[in-house]
Design a protein around this motif. Structure first.
Motif, PDB file in Angstrom:
ATOM      1  N   ARG A  97      -6.278   0.657   5.870  1.00 24.56           N
ATOM      2  CA  ARG A  97      -6.204   1.880   5.064  1.00 24.56           C
ATOM      3  C   ARG A  97      -6.769   1.607   3.683  1.00 24.56           C
ATOM      4  O   ARG A  97      -6.773   0.473   3.213  1.00 24.56           O
ATOM      5  CB  ARG A  97      -4.750   2.334   4.935  1.00 24.56           C
ATOM      6  CG  ARG A  97      -4.151   2.754   6.266  1.00 24.56           C
ATOM      7  CD  ARG A  97      -2.747   3.262   6.113  1.00 24.56           C
ATOM      8  NE  ARG A  97      -1.857   2.179   5.741  1.00 24.56           N
ATOM      9  CZ  ARG A  97      -0.674   2.345   5.172  1.00 24.56           C
ATOM     10  NH1 ARG A  97      -0.233   3.553   4.883  1.00 24.56           N
ATOM     11  NH2 ARG A  97       0.088   1.308   4.888  1.00 24.56           N
ATOM     12  N   THR A 127      -6.167   9.403   2.051  1.00 21.45           N
ATOM     13  CA  THR A 127      -6.474   7.981   2.197  1.00 21.45           C
ATOM     14  C   THR A 127      -7.433   7.862   3.370  1.00 21.45           C
ATOM     15  O   THR A 127      -7.675   8.831   4.088  1.00 21.45           O
ATOM     16  CB  THR A 127      -5.204   7.146   2.453  1.00 21.45           C
ATOM     17  OG1 THR A 127      -4.615   7.552   3.686  1.00 21.45           O
ATOM     18  CG2 THR A 127      -4.200   7.301   1.318  1.00 21.45           C
ATOM     19  N   TYR A 184       0.813   3.738  -3.068  1.00 21.45           N
ATOM     20  CA  TYR A 184       0.347   5.103  -2.820  1.00 21.45           C
ATOM     21  C   TYR A 184       1.415   6.113  -3.235  1.00 21.45           C
ATOM     22  O   TYR A 184       1.106   7.136  -3.858  1.00 21.45           O
ATOM     23  CB  TYR A 184      -0.057   5.299  -1.355  1.00 21.45           C
ATOM     24  CG  TYR A 184      -0.642   6.662  -1.121  1.00 21.45           C
ATOM     25  CD1 TYR A 184      -1.896   6.980  -1.626  1.00 21.45           C
ATOM     26  CD2 TYR A 184       0.071   7.644  -0.455  1.00 21.45           C
ATOM     27  CE1 TYR A 184      -2.431   8.247  -1.447  1.00 21.45           C
ATOM     28  CE2 TYR A 184      -0.458   8.910  -0.273  1.00 21.45           C
ATOM     29  CZ  TYR A 184      -1.705   9.208  -0.773  1.00 21.45           C
ATOM     30  OH  TYR A 184      -2.227  10.463  -0.617  1.00 21.45           O
ATOM     31  N   GLU A 193      -9.813   0.599  -6.124  1.00 23.80           N
ATOM     32  CA  GLU A 193      -9.660   0.763  -4.680  1.00 23.80           C
ATOM     33  C   GLU A 193      -8.537  -0.141  -4.202  1.00 23.80           C
ATOM     34  O   GLU A 193      -8.473  -1.309  -4.586  1.00 23.80           O
ATOM     35  CB  GLU A 193     -10.977   0.377  -4.012  1.00 23.80           C
ATOM     36  CG  GLU A 193     -10.999   0.472  -2.524  1.00 23.80           C
ATOM     37  CD  GLU A 193     -12.347   0.053  -1.942  1.00 23.80           C
ATOM     38  OE1 GLU A 193     -12.519   0.211  -0.734  1.00 23.80           O
ATOM     39  OE2 GLU A 193     -13.215  -0.458  -2.693  1.00 23.80           O
ATOM     40  N   PHE A 228       0.839  -1.194   0.000  1.00 24.50           N
ATOM     41  CA  PHE A 228       0.000   0.000   0.000  1.00 24.50           C
ATOM     42  C   PHE A 228       0.877   1.248   0.000  1.00 24.50           C
ATOM     43  O   PHE A 228       0.645   2.175  -0.785  1.00 24.50           O
ATOM     44  CB  PHE A 228      -0.943   0.007   1.208  1.00 24.50           C
ATOM     45  CG  PHE A 228      -1.920   1.154   1.198  1.00 24.50           C
ATOM     46  CD1 PHE A 228      -3.181   1.004   0.635  1.00 24.50           C
ATOM     47  CD2 PHE A 228      -1.585   2.384   1.745  1.00 24.50           C
ATOM     48  CE1 PHE A 228      -4.088   2.063   0.616  1.00 24.50           C
ATOM     49  CE2 PHE A 228      -2.477   3.446   1.728  1.00 24.50           C
ATOM     50  CZ  PHE A 228      -3.733   3.290   1.163  1.00 24.50           C
ATOM     51  N   ASP A 229       1.879   1.279   0.864  1.00 24.20           N
ATOM     52  CA  ASP A 229       2.776   2.435   0.930  1.00 24.20           C
ATOM     53  C   ASP A 229       3.473   2.680  -0.405  1.00 24.20           C
ATOM     54  O   ASP A 229       3.547   3.817  -0.873  1.00 24.20           O
ATOM     55  CB  ASP A 229       3.826   2.250   2.024  1.00 24.20           C
ATOM     56  CG  ASP A 229       3.253   2.337   3.424  1.00 24.20           C
ATOM     57  OD1 ASP A 229       2.161   2.912   3.604  1.00 24.20           O
ATOM     58  OD2 ASP A 229       3.914   1.809   4.356  1.00 24.20           O
ATOM     59  N   LEU A 283       1.151   6.491  -6.927  1.00 23.26           N
ATOM     60  CA  LEU A 283       0.009   7.322  -7.321  1.00 23.26           C
ATOM     61  C   LEU A 283       0.352   8.799  -7.187  1.00 23.26           C
ATOM     62  O   LEU A 283       0.055   9.600  -8.076  1.00 23.26           O
ATOM     63  CB  LEU A 283      -1.219   7.001  -6.462  1.00 23.26           C
ATOM     64  CG  LEU A 283      -1.885   5.649  -6.675  1.00 23.26           C
ATOM     65  CD1 LEU A 283      -2.975   5.428  -5.634  1.00 23.26           C
ATOM     66  CD2 LEU A 283      -2.449   5.523  -8.081  1.00 23.26           C
ATOM     67  N   VAL A 284       0.980   9.151  -6.085  1.00 22.07           N
ATOM     68  CA  VAL A 284       1.367  10.545  -5.856  1.00 22.07           C
ATOM     69  C   VAL A 284       2.425  10.963  -6.878  1.00 22.07           C
ATOM     70  O   VAL A 284       2.314  12.020  -7.508  1.00 22.07           O
ATOM     71  CB  VAL A 284       1.874  10.740  -4.410  1.00 22.07           C
ATOM     72  CG1 VAL A 284       2.491  12.113  -4.226  1.00 22.07           C
ATOM     73  CG2 VAL A 284       0.732  10.506  -3.421  1.00 22.07           C
ATOM     74  N   HIS A 288      -6.664  11.065  -6.553  1.00 31.22           N
ATOM     75  CA  HIS A 288      -7.166   9.993  -5.691  1.00 31.22           C
ATOM     76  C   HIS A 288      -7.974  10.592  -4.555  1.00 31.22           C
ATOM     77  O   HIS A 288      -7.889  11.779  -4.265  1.00 31.22           O
ATOM     78  CB  HIS A 288      -6.003   9.142  -5.156  1.00 31.22           C
ATOM     79  CG  HIS A 288      -4.999   9.923  -4.375  1.00 31.22           C
ATOM     80  ND1 HIS A 288      -4.007  10.679  -4.976  1.00 31.22           N
ATOM     81  CD2 HIS A 288      -4.841  10.103  -3.046  1.00 31.22           C
ATOM     82  CE1 HIS A 288      -3.282  11.265  -4.045  1.00 31.22           C
ATOM     83  NE2 HIS A 288      -3.769  10.936  -2.864  1.00 31.22           N
ATOM     84  N   VAL A 314      -7.685   3.659  -0.431  1.00 31.80           N
ATOM     85  CA  VAL A 314      -7.628   4.798  -1.339  1.00 31.80           C
ATOM     86  C   VAL A 314      -8.385   4.428  -2.612  1.00 31.80           C
ATOM     87  O   VAL A 314      -8.423   3.260  -3.008  1.00 31.80           O
ATOM     88  CB  VAL A 314      -6.167   5.215  -1.649  1.00 31.80           C
ATOM     89  CG1 VAL A 314      -5.412   4.147  -2.437  1.00 31.80           C
ATOM     90  CG2 VAL A 314      -6.103   6.559  -2.342  1.00 31.80           C
TER      91      VAL A 314
END
Length: 125
Positions: free
Chosen positions: A104, A97, A75, A117, A71-72, A78-79, A85, A106
């Motif tokens: 967690r 998020t 994410y 998702e 996830f980290d 994505l950034v 998002h 997003v």
């Protein structure tokens, strides 16, 4: 043998772009491709097949359960990729998020406009 999920076809505007987006984002494996499909393989042998249908693409929703470390990393991608998002499916909390369902999550859209998702805990656990 109990039923298990094997594969699905995800409608794409550009199958190569969509397959690469998912493969790089969630660190999926490449899989042999054939005919109109670009394929990737998820853990557990589930194949995602990307194809370009000759019809207007209707938005679908796909949710992926990932661990905290993935996830980290996802994410951060994505950034880095400047993907819009949200923390919620209603898209009212941009750039955030969530910490719902004991984990967690997003929401974002893939290159074809599907609602994606990422969650770190299943809704039913």
């Amino acid at each position: 043998m109990p039923a298990t999920f094997n594969h699905t076809i995800i409608a794409s505007k550009n199958r190569d772009e969509s397959a690469a987006f998912y493969r790089n984002l969630i660190e999926a494996s490449e899989a042999p491709s054939w005919g109109p499909f670009r394929n990737i393989l998820l853990e557990g042998g589930v194949m995602l097949q990307f194809a370009e249908p000759p019809v207007e693409i209707q938005m679908q929703h796909y949710a992926f359960l990932v661990d905290d470390e993935l996830f980290d990393r996802a994410y951060a991608r994505l950034v880095e990729w400047d993907v819009t998002h949200w923390a919620d499916p209603q898209m009212t909390r941009p750039g955030e998020t969530n910490t719902e369902h004991g984990g967690r999550g997003v929401y974002f859209k893939d290159p074809a406009g599907h609602a994606i998702e990422l969650i770190t805990q299943p809704y039913l656990s």
